[in-house]
Every structure is written in structure tokens, then in C-alpha cells.
Motif scaffolding. Structure first.
Motif, PDB file in Angstrom:
ATOM      1  N   MET A 197       0.810  -1.206   0.000  1.00  0.00           N
ATOM      2  CA  MET A 197       0.000   0.000   0.000  1.00  0.00           C
ATOM      3  C   MET A 197       0.849   1.264   0.000  1.00  0.00           C
ATOM      4  N   ALA A 198       1.963   1.228   0.709  1.00  0.00           N
ATOM      5  CA  ALA A 198       2.859   2.384   0.666  1.00  0.00           C
ATOM      6  C   ALA A 198       3.410   2.569  -0.745  1.00  0.00           C
ATOM      7  N   GLY A 199       3.829   1.469  -1.374  1.00  0.00           N
ATOM      8  CA  GLY A 199       4.367   1.560  -2.735  1.00  0.00           C
ATOM      9  C   GLY A 199       3.330   2.005  -3.742  1.00  0.00           C
ATOM     10  N   TRP A 200       2.122   1.475  -3.623  1.00  0.00           N
ATOM     11  CA  TRP A 200       1.054   1.864  -4.557  1.00  0.00           C
ATOM     12  C   TRP A 200       0.654   3.321  -4.362  1.00  0.00           C
ATOM     13  N   LEU A 201       0.624   3.781  -3.109  1.00  0.00           N
ATOM     14  CA  LEU A 201       0.299   5.195  -2.866  1.00  0.00           C
ATOM     15  C   LEU A 201       1.327   6.106  -3.531  1.00  0.00           C
ATOM     16  N   GLU A 202       2.583   5.762  -3.396  1.00  0.00           N
ATOM     17  CA  GLU A 202       3.631   6.574  -4.032  1.00  0.00           C
ATOM     18  C   GLU A 202       3.492   6.553  -5.555  1.00  0.00           C
ATOM     19  N   THR A 203       3.175   5.391  -6.091  1.00  0.00           N
ATOM     20  CA  THR A 203       2.969   5.286  -7.537  1.00  0.00           C
ATOM     21  C   THR A 203       1.776   6.123  -7.981  1.00  0.00           C
ATOM     22  N   PHE A 204       0.697   6.108  -7.201  1.00  0.00           N
ATOM     23  CA  PHE A 204      -0.490   6.910  -7.515  1.00  0.00           C
ATOM     24  C   PHE A 204      -0.122   8.389  -7.625  1.00  0.00           C
ATOM     25  N   GLU A 205       0.655   8.876  -6.684  1.00  0.00           N
ATOM     26  CA  GLU A 205       1.068  10.288  -6.732  1.00  0.00           C
ATOM     27  C   GLU A 205       2.001  10.548  -7.907  1.00  0.00           C
ATOM     28  N   GLU A 206       2.951   9.642  -8.135  1.00  0.00           N
ATOM     29  CA  GLU A 206       3.888   9.813  -9.251  1.00  0.00           C
ATOM     30  C   GLU A 206       3.172   9.884 -10.589  1.00  0.00           C
ATOM     31  N   ARG A 207       2.028   9.208 -10.693  1.00  0.00           N
ATOM     32  CA  ARG A 207       1.267   9.204 -11.945  1.00  0.00           C
ATOM     33  C   ARG A 207       0.266  10.355 -12.039  1.00  0.00           C
ATOM     34  N   GLY A 208       0.352  11.285 -11.096  1.00  0.00           N
ATOM     35  CA  GLY A 208      -0.470  12.481 -11.176  1.00  0.00           C
ATOM     36  C   GLY A 208      -1.735  12.464 -10.357  1.00  0.00           C
ATOM     37  N   GLY A 209      -1.931  11.449  -9.529  1.00  0.00           N
ATOM     38  CA  GLY A 209      -3.126  11.398  -8.698  1.00  0.00           C
ATOM     39  C   GLY A 209      -3.054  12.373  -7.542  1.00  0.00           C
ATOM     40  N   ARG A 210      -4.211  12.813  -7.095  1.00  0.00           N
ATOM     41  CA  ARG A 210      -4.272  13.729  -5.957  1.00  0.00           C
ATOM     42  C   ARG A 210      -4.506  12.909  -4.694  1.00  0.00           C
ATOM     43  N   LEU A 211      -3.566  12.960  -3.766  1.00  0.00           N
ATOM     44  CA  LEU A 211      -3.651  12.226  -2.512  1.00  0.00           C
ATOM     45  C   LEU A 211      -3.951  13.198  -1.382  1.00  0.00           C
ATOM     46  N   VAL A 212      -5.011  12.924  -0.638  1.00  0.00           N
ATOM     47  CA  VAL A 212      -5.392  13.739   0.514  1.00  0.00           C
ATOM     48  C   VAL A 212      -5.214  12.890   1.762  1.00  0.00           C
ATOM     49  N   ILE A 213      -4.378  13.340   2.688  1.00  0.00           N
ATOM     50  CA  ILE A 213      -4.151  12.628   3.947  1.00  0.00           C
ATOM     51  C   ILE A 213      -5.111  13.201   4.970  1.00  0.00           C
ATOM     52  N   HIS A 214      -6.154  12.420   5.258  1.00  0.00           N
ATOM     53  CA  HIS A 214      -7.214  12.951   6.116  1.00  0.00           C
ATOM     54  C   HIS A 214      -8.118  11.802   6.534  1.00  0.00           C
ATOM     55  N   GLY A 215      -8.556  11.814   7.764  1.00  0.00           N
ATOM     56  CA  GLY A 215      -9.549  10.844   8.215  1.00  0.00           C
ATOM     57  C   GLY A 215     -10.929  11.340   7.843  1.00  0.00           C
ATOM     58  N   ALA A 216     -11.446  10.876   6.730  1.00  0.00           N
ATOM     59  CA  ALA A 216     -12.687  11.410   6.179  1.00  0.00           C
ATOM     60  C   ALA A 216     -13.884  11.111   7.080  1.00  0.00           C
ATOM     61  N   THR A 217     -14.793  12.093   7.171  1.00  0.00           N
ATOM     62  CA  THR A 217     -16.024  11.958   7.940  1.00  0.00           C
ATOM     63  C   THR A 217     -17.229  12.056   7.003  1.00  0.00           C
ATOM     64  N   LEU A 218     -18.406  11.794   7.554  1.00  0.00           N
ATOM     65  CA  LEU A 218     -19.619  11.927   6.749  1.00  0.00           C
ATOM     66  C   LEU A 218     -19.800  13.345   6.237  1.00  0.00           C
ATOM     67  N   SER A 219     -19.491  14.318   7.063  1.00  0.00           N
ATOM     68  CA  SER A 219     -19.647  15.712   6.627  1.00  0.00           C
ATOM     69  C   SER A 219     -18.659  16.046   5.512  1.00  0.00           C
ATOM     70  N   ASP A 220     -17.459  15.444   5.563  1.00  0.00           N
ATOM     71  CA  ASP A 220     -16.500  15.642   4.473  1.00  0.00           C
ATOM     72  C   ASP A 220     -17.080  15.124   3.159  1.00  0.00           C
ATOM     73  N   LEU A 221     -17.613  13.916   3.199  1.00  0.00           N
ATOM     74  CA  LEU A 221     -18.158  13.321   1.981  1.00  0.00           C
ATOM     75  C   LEU A 221     -19.380  14.085   1.493  1.00  0.00           C
ATOM     76  N   ASP A 222     -20.145  14.624   2.418  1.00  0.00           N
ATOM     77  CA  ASP A 222     -21.296  15.427   2.024  1.00  0.00           C
ATOM     78  C   ASP A 222     -20.856  16.610   1.163  1.00  0.00           C
ATOM     79  N   TYR A 223     -19.721  17.192   1.517  1.00  0.00           N
ATOM     80  CA  TYR A 223     -19.165  18.310   0.735  1.00  0.00           C
ATOM     81  C   TYR A 223     -18.570  17.805  -0.581  1.00  0.00           C
ATOM     82  N   PHE A 224     -17.742  16.757  -0.490  1.00  0.00           N
ATOM     83  CA  PHE A 224     -17.036  16.271  -1.686  1.00  0.00           C
ATOM     84  C   PHE A 224     -17.998  15.752  -2.749  1.00  0.00           C
TER      85      PHE A 224
END
Length: 425
Positions: free
Chosen positions: A112-139
Motif C-alpha cells: 500500500m505504501a508503494g502503490w500510494l507513491e505510484t499513484f502520486e507519481e502518476r499524477g493522482g491527488r492524494l489527501v491525507i485525512h480521516g474522512a467523515t460523513l460531513s466531508d463526503l457530504d461536501y465532496f
């Protein structure tokens, strides 16, 4: 370009995110930990990926550790006999079967650490956050599709329990994992890696799985204990060394042939132990946010089985592969509730077999134990059971009903009880 949000950076969430990237989607991934925190943290699972799951990773070019991880070529199964005063325990059943294609286990801290780094290297947006219901309501207002692949915490509460498909209301096993160095090879099987499973009737199960971890090759010692039974002792153990000592002491008592291999083993690292329990549950796949937005549950968010049959990571890989295909095929049409339900229903066609098989093995009826015993005499039966770890759908044809099982054994043994042949171990 369609925008997709995935919450959760495990097997299914990351595999799906990286797959969508390859198809040109704009993907945002929410993880509650950085790659560094994952790599340096505690072990998360006992994953053993069989042929189909490995193929899904290979097709996406994500098999980064395939040349380094042990190639598991066989599956061994034993059933412990009753304890004999003064003589201990011996195996009442013991057999080994070749897998049709090799399996592998890579510590999810590495993957998972390796895949996360690959995701970012390929241009993905990574958000480090413990998501809540209110967060998802906004997103949800800013993305074409939101998928929840984090199987714990408050987000799971969005997905109602499916009572018709959920056989249990409480945990069925107390789980205890130790990643170790120094387990000796199996006697009589030089140079051939295998997953070893031992059933101790009424007590629980032990799995020994060759793996690749942060410090190199390892063996995972994994106890599944009946709640309230003699194996249910790990939840209050906080010291890793004490955890390993308890693991080995229980092996010495209940599976002495495995203890002999592991007696001198040591933990791979301070984060190499894990204990816990959860209730196997199937949930409705569509979650509704407070603001009315819809989200789709992924993998063990919606189908969480006990790890007894090793289906967790394999099911997650199948789910991610199926969801990817469904998203790409949907084109520019809205991801509405009907599409979400249909996407899950296609996944359930495979997941239902894993669920049924796991539930059967949590409390195996006498005819299942007879099948396991017959596999020691009939190589074709052993091979078919081993192959079921990759394709549990096959069990529907011979495993669950006593009449089916008896007819199958008779067909394999032949009219005179002589084995009709089949792949040997």
C-alpha cells in the motif's frame, strides 16, 4: 475528464484508483496515513493472493514485488486429532495439493505504501485525512462518483446491514497474527513453498503463510480462535514479544508439528503483530449522505467475511477489477443509484461464493470433515479443494450438501473404491 473520489487506500481502493488513472480519469484518493506512516506502522492483514487476484494486479502493471515474494506452489491442510494423555496430539488428516497457479503474500505495509507513491507519481491527488460523513457530504457535490473503500469507522454506518445475506450477528473468531523470521521449511517438501492450514475442531485454526515483509522473507503465523475458547487470549496482550510467546505456546499445545518448525522464530519487527475480531457482514451497497448525495461501497465495506478461507484480499481485487470495468463501460452517463446497485450485483455473483464457503467452514458439518479426510486418500479431491481458494464458485457443485459430497467422492473413488486418478501433490 470525469472526476472520481475514492476513500480508503487498501487493496481495493488503491487498485481501483490506479486502474482508473490508466483510463484517463481524474482521481482523488483519501488516506488516513502517508506512505511513510503505513510502511513504518503495524501489520494490517494476512493476505495471500491466489492466481486470479495476482492476474488482476499484473494486468494493471502493479505486480512490483512478484520477483521477490515467495512463490507459493502448494496448499497443505491438516486436521488435529484429539489430545491423548501423555502423547499429545497428532494429525488425523494431513495432505498437500499443488495449486494451479502460484500464490503470493506481500505485507500490505509494503504494497500500500508503494502503490500510494505510484499513484502520486502518476499524477493522482492524494489527501491525507480521516474522512467523515460531513466531508463526503461536501465532496459529493464536486465529483462525478464517490466510492468508499475504507471498511472501518463511521463511514461504514452509511451502508445498512443486509439481513438476508448476513448469517452472523457477532464475531466468529478471535484473530491473532505474528510476522516472523526463522520458521523452518516443511519436512519432506524441500524448496516448495506452501500455505499450511490446520483445523483444531472446537478450538480454532492455524495458518502458516510464506510472505514478503519490510525486512525480507517471512512466515505469517495466524491463529483463528473460537471466541471464549483457549485461543481467545490475545486481545489484552500489548507487548509484541508476549504476543509471539503466546502464539508459540498455543502451537506447542495444539499443533506440535507446526511448533517444531517455528520454535526458534522471532518477530520481523516491533509492528509485526495484530489482534482483533469483527462480525462478518454483508451490507447494502448504496449509501446516502445527509445532503442527499450517493456513494458506492467497495469490497469489505459491503462484503466482509471472516478471514478463515483467505478470501479478503482476493475478493477486494476481484471487486476493484469489476468496478473498474463497470465504470469505464458506463461512459459519460450519470452514476445513479441504479447503476451502483447493478455494479454491486455483478460483484456479488462472485462474492456470494466466498461468503457461503467461509460460513460453511466456520462450522463445518460432518460431511465437510469427511471430504477433507477423503482428500488425504484421493489426490483429485485435494487438488479440487485447493483450487477452490482461487475459485470458490466450484464448491457449489460438490461441497455443501451431503448427497452432493457423497456422489462426488464415489465418482472419484470409482465403483470399487479405487482412486480414479487426479493431480497428485
Amino acid at each position: 475528464m470525469r472526476k472520481i473520489l475514492i476513500v480508503g487506500a487498501g487493496q481495493s481502493g488503491l487498485q481501483l484508483a490506479l486502474g482508473l488513472q490508466g483510463h484517463g480519469y481524474e482521481v482523488t484518493l483519501i488516506s488516513n496515513r502517508t506512505p511513510e506512516e503505513i510502511r513504518g506502522g503495524r501489520v494490517m492483514s494476512t493476505q495471500c493472493m491466489f492466481r486470479t487476484a495476482l492476474r488482476h494486479e499484473r494486468e494493471l502493471g502493479l505486480n512490483f514485488w512478484e520477483d521477490r515474494a515467495p512463490r507459493i506452489e502448494e496448499l497443505g491442510l491438516s486436521v488435529a486429532g484429539p489430545e491423548v494423555p501423555g502423547a499429545g496430539r497428532e494429525r488425523a488428516v494431513d495432505w498437500t495439493a499443488r495449486l494451479d497457479g502460484h500464490a503470493q503474500s506481500v505485507d500490505q505495509r509494503l504494497k500500500m505504501a508503494g502503490w500510494l507513491e505510484t499513484f502520486e507519481e502518476r499524477g493522482g491527488r492524494l489527501v491525507i485525512h480521516g474522512a467523515t460523513l460531513s466531508d463526503l457530504d461536501y465532496f459529493a457535490r464536486h465529483y462525478d462518483l464517490v466510492l468508499v473503500a475504507a471498511g472501518k469507522g463511521e463511514l461504514v454506518s452509511m451502508f445498512a446491514r443486509d439481513a438476508a445475506r448476513s448469517a452472523h450477528t457477532a464475531p466468529q473468531r478471535a484473530l491473532a497474527v505474528a510476522y516472523t523470521h526463522g520458521v523452518e521449511p516443511r519436512t519432506g517438501h524441500p524448496g516448495v513453498e506452501a500455505v499450511s492450514c490446520t483445523l483444531v475442531p472446537g478450538v480454532g485454526e492455524l495458518f502458516v503463510t510464506p510472505a514478503l515483509t519490510v525486512s525480507g522473507r517471512a512466515d505469517i503465523l495466524f491463529w483463528e480462535g473460537v471466541p471464549g475458547g483457549p485461543l481467545d487470549v490475545f486481545e489484552d496482550i500489548k507487548d509484541p514479544a508476549e504476543h509471539l510467546a503466546a502464539t508459540l505456546d498455543l502451537m506447542r499445545r495444539y499443533v506440535p508439528w507446526e511448533y517444531e518448525r517455528a520454535a526458534k522464530s522471532e518477530l520481523t519487527d516491533a509492528g509485526g503483530t495484530l489482534a482483533g475480531r469483527y462480525t462478518p457482514t454483508v451490507r447494502k451497497p448504496v449509501g446516502r449522505l445527509p445532503g442527499g448525495g450517493l456513494v458506492l461501497g467497495v469490497a469489505d465495506v459491503v462484503v466482509a467475511n471472516d478471514p478463515l478461507t483467505g478470501q479478503g484480499a482476493n475478493a477486494a481485487a476481484r471487486c476493484a477489477a469489476g468496478y473498474l470495468e463497470s465504470i469505464v463501460a458506463h461512459g459519460d452517463r450519470p452514476f445513479d443509484a441504479a447503476w451502483m446497485q447493478a455494479t454491486f450485483d455483478r460483484y456479488w455473483e462472485s462474492a456470494r461464493h466466498s461468503t457461503r464457503w467461509t460460513n460453511a467452514m466456520l462450522a463445518p458439518p460432518p460431511h465437510v470433515l469427511d471430504l477433507l479426510g477423503a482428500a488425504g486418500r484421493l489426490p483429485a479431491v485435494a487438488h479440487r479443494i485447493a483450487a477452490g481458494f482461487d475459485d470458490p464458485a466450484d464448491f457449489a457443485d460438490f461441497f455443501y450438501e451431503p448427497e452432493q459430497a457423497a456422489a462426488y467422492l464415489a465418482s472419484v473413488a470409482g465403483p470399487a473404491g479405487v482412486p480414479a486418478g487426479g493431480p497428485a501433490a
